[in-house]
Each structure stands twice: as structure tokens, then as C-alpha cells.
Design an enzyme around this catalytic site. Structure first.
Site, short mmCIF file in Angstrom:
data_model
loop_
_atom_site.label_atom_id
_atom_site.label_comp_id
_atom_site.label_asym_id
_atom_site.label_seq_id
_atom_site.Cartn_x
_atom_site.Cartn_y
_atom_site.Cartn_z
N SER A 202 0.84 -1.20 0.00
CA SER A 202 0.00 0.00 0.00
C SER A 202 0.88 1.25 0.00
O SER A 202 1.64 1.46 -0.94
CB SER A 202 -0.95 -0.04 1.20
OG SER A 202 -2.02 0.87 1.04
N ASP A 228 -0.56 -4.75 -3.61
CA ASP A 228 -1.94 -4.27 -3.61
C ASP A 228 -2.08 -2.75 -3.53
O ASP A 228 -2.82 -2.23 -2.70
CB ASP A 228 -2.75 -4.93 -2.50
CG ASP A 228 -4.23 -5.01 -2.86
OD1 ASP A 228 -4.53 -5.41 -4.00
OD2 ASP A 228 -5.08 -4.67 -2.03
N HIS A 358 -6.94 -6.98 1.32
CA HIS A 358 -5.96 -5.94 1.03
C HIS A 358 -4.58 -6.32 1.57
O HIS A 358 -3.56 -6.03 0.95
CB HIS A 358 -6.42 -4.61 1.64
CG HIS A 358 -5.47 -3.48 1.44
ND1 HIS A 358 -4.94 -3.15 0.20
CD2 HIS A 358 -4.92 -2.60 2.32
CE1 HIS A 358 -4.13 -2.11 0.33
NE2 HIS A 358 -4.10 -1.76 1.60
#
Length: 400
Positions: A202, A228, A358
């Protein structure tokens, strides 16, 4: 059945030993009557009728009907210490903008010429977010080292005085990452940096991409992996961040309750990883009693001014930076146009795990480790056999 057959059966049964009972089952009556929490990390997400109290079990050497392991329940909510995964923790001090920063990181040193995987977590997480993944990486690459840092404002990294507004700009976080890598080299007295593979989740994906593009670590970087995060979908997701934060608990009565919430909400779908990483996200506040004593270390809402700065231009930098490139996603819908074109042109490797959330590296640490290990092997320069130089052949008197 005839009388002769009955007599034979009774005689045969009399010679058999009595069945063994597992004493643990007798003690676990309360534990087994509770409904287990959902856990996608194991096929054992529900209790089996063979696990009920007093169930007859075979001998330990033939444990065919043992209770499935891994169900997240009150008995398995205890936190797992960082020492389970890393050999040491580092505290790297430096001065910046009138403040003293003490960077905290977890380290397992590489062996021989092994690579060093440098990990950077996402917003609100910590270096222990990668703990279970790195354990799997070490199984596949025993000589590999791991350096997993806590970003400023996260984990155990501290800033004094902390009166000023926390600077979480992409440029600052990238400078911090380079400082931690070089500071580790100094503390460990390495003559040179080992081959580096940067891994970022992220926000961390944006940081490692920025560092790779800037060339701040020179030729030591073999490649970088982004987990991700894609520019287009990340910016779109920012619109709903405040809604997400408003639904998140302000605090928890116990540390175990915080771990349980992460599993129940499916924020982290692997109970082992949750028990490892969640304790580093929470801190005990003695002034708060009751249901909110354990609060978040990082105020995610306060990071809002930096959100767009983190992700704007990410796709372009990811494609242009030198070194091998790996993108791991939880769904192909996260790809934007620029990355779709780059993927069709073979500019980077792509792996999709639709069954993960996630936090790919926490939900599926073993599969993620396999992909990253293969990525390293494809980019390992030490495995290359280069042809001899023409000048060397001429010196040897060989004809060209």
C-alpha cells in the site's frame, strides 16, 4: 449371529486394550462449546463433531482425528512476540529538521552473499506486518536477510520533540527508508550493502517505488515488489477512507479483543499473522479505562493531507524505475490503464490473489513468499554467467 460367533467375538474383544481418551478434551469443554471465528487462513474454520468433549481418539502415533489447528478463538488470541521471526531489533538515531528521530526496525541478517529483503508497511501498520511472510521467505531462501522497519509515526519509531505536525510526505518517508538501510549497514559493520529487494505494501509500495526511481541506493537494488496498490484505484479509494475510519473502533478493552476484531472484520484473514502484527498497532492508555483502554498508535485521520501525495504518479514511476518489477494484487480490477499496457508489454511481473484481502502478505504469507522468492531468483545477478570480455581473450592470445 450364532452362539459360537458371539463367544468368539467376546473372547477377541477381551484381548484388546481399552480405548485412549485425550485428557485435553476433558479439560476443554468450555472451549469446544464456543463457536469459532471465521478464519480463511485454514480449512479448519469450523469445529468438527469429532472434536467434541470425550471423543475417543486413536493412539498418538496414529492421530487421525486430531482437532484441526488454527481456529481463532479465546484460547488462541495471545500475541506472538517479534523474537519468533527476527534475530534482533535496531534503533537508528539521526537528526532531521531540528528533531531527533529514532528509527526502529527488525532485522535478520543475510548469510554470505544472500540478499536482503527490505520491507515497508502501509499506513497504520508496522514492520511486524511482514513477520509471517518473512518466516516463509527464509524457508525458501535460507541465506536471505530481512529488514522490516517502522515508519515514523508507526510502531516503535519515535520523534522528539513530537510537538510539530507529523511529516508523512512521500519524500520524507523515502528519505527515512534510505537512512534506515544505510544506518543498518553502519550498525552491522557491513563493508557494502547486500543485494536488495524492496517490498512495499500500500503506502509502502509508493515509498519503495519512489526510492527505486530516485536511485538513492545505487546499484544495490535488484528489484522491487509492490503489494496491492495501484495509482488509479488508490486515489479512488481515498474518497471512502473517512467512511471506513468512522466505522473502525476507537479502542479495545484488551489486546486480545483488538486481535479478535481484526479477524472478525476480515481486515486480516490469517489468525497467526493477526496475533503477530496487531499488538504493534495498539498502545495501552492508563487514563482510559474500560472498553477503550487499548487505542491506535497511529491516527490515520491525521494523515489525510498526505494521501494524494503518496499515490499520484505511482504507475509511471513503477514502470520507469530501474530493476525488476513485481506487482501483487488482490484483484485485476485494481489495474489502471497505464499498468495494463505495461503488463501487456511485459514490463513487469504480475500475480493476482483473488482469495486475499488488502493485506495479501498477511492473508496468504506462504503463497506470497513463493512468488517473491521466484522473483528474486529471476533477478539474481550472481546466477548470471557472463561471456568473457574481448580484451581478456586478446590478452590470453586467443583469436577473436
Amino acid at each position: 449371529m450364532s452362539e459360537l460367533q458371539r463367544s468368539f467375538a467376546k473372547a477377541k474383544l477381551a484381548t484388546l486394550p481399552p480405548p485412549e481418551f485425550d485428557e485435553a478434551d476433558e479439560d476443554d469443554g468450555d472451549y469446544l462449546t464456543e463457536l469459532p471465528l471465521e478464519d480463511d487462513s485454514s480449512s479448519a474454520s469450523s469445529a468438527s463433531s469429532a472434536s467434541s468433549t470425550g471423543t475417543i481418539r486413536p493412539l498418538s502415533s496414529r492421530n487421525l482425528f486430531a482437532r484441526p489447528q488454527g481456529s481463532p478463538n479465546k484460547r488462541t488470541m495471545d500475541s506472538i512476540p517479534w523474537t519468533t521471526y527476527f534475530e534482533r531489533e535496531l534503533f537508528i538515531e539521526r537528526d532531521a529538521a531540528g528533531q531527533k528521530i529514532t528509527h526502529h526496525a527488525y532485522l535478520t541478517s543475510p548469510v554470505g552473499n544472500g540478499p536482503l529483503f527490505v520491507t515497508h508497511h502501509g499506513a497504520g501498520s508496522s514492520g511486524l506486518s511482514f513477520a509471517v511472510l518473512t518466516a516463509q521467505l527464509r524457508k525458501l531462501l535460507p541465506s536471505a536477510g530481512i529488514l522490516s522497519l517502522d515508519a515514523r509515526g508507526h510502531g516503535s519509531t519515535t520523534i522528539t520533540p513530537d510537538t510539530a505536525q507529523l511529516d508523512l510526505s512521500l519524500e520524507t518517508l523515502s528519505t527515512d527508508l534510505v537512512a534506515v538501510v544505510n544506518g543498518t549497514k553502519t550498525q552491522m559493520k557491513w563493508n557494502a550493502l547486500p543485494p536488495l529487494v524492496l517490498i512495499g505494501h500500500s503506502l509502502g509500495g509508493a515509498v519503495v517505488t519512489h526510492v527505486a526511481k530516485s536511485g538513492s541506493l545505487g546499484n544495490a537494488i535488484l528489484g522491487y515488489a509492490v503489494l496491492d496498490v495501484v495509482e488509479g484505484s488508490a486515489i479512488d479509494a481515498l474518497q471512502s477512507m473517512q467512511t471506513y475510519l468512522s466505522t473502525r473502533p476507537v479502542g479495545f478493552p484488551t489486546l486480545e479483543a483488538g486481535i479478535e476484531w481484526h479477524i472478525r472484520s476480515r481486515t486480516i484473514r490469517n489468525s497467526l499473522s493477526a496475533r503477530t502484527s496487531v499488538p504493534a498497532l495498539l498502545t495501552y492508555n492508563e487514563e482510559l479505562k474500560g472498553s477503550r483502554a487499548w487505542t491506535w498508535k497511529t491516527d490515520l485521520a491525521a494523515t489525510q493531507p498526505f494521501w494524494e501525495d503518496w499515490f499520484i504518479g505511482l504507475s509511471k514511476k513503477f514502470l520507469e524505475a530501474k530493476g525488476g518489477k513485481l506487482l501483487l494484487l488482490a484483484g485485476t480490477d485494481r489495474l489502471d490503464k497505464e499498468l495494463m499496457i505495461g503488463q501487456m508489454q511485459g514490463k513487469y511481473a504480475l500475480q493476482v490473489f483473488p482469495e486475499a484481502g488488502h493485506f495479501i502478505h498477511e492473508d496468504l504469507p506462504e503463497k506470497t513468499a513463493m512468488v517473491i522468492a521466484d522473483f528474486y531468483k529471476r533477478n539474481d545477478r550472481s546466477a548470471l554467467i557472463l561471456p568473457p570480455k574481448v580484451s581478456d581473450l586478446l590478452k590470453q592470445g586467443k583469436r577473436i
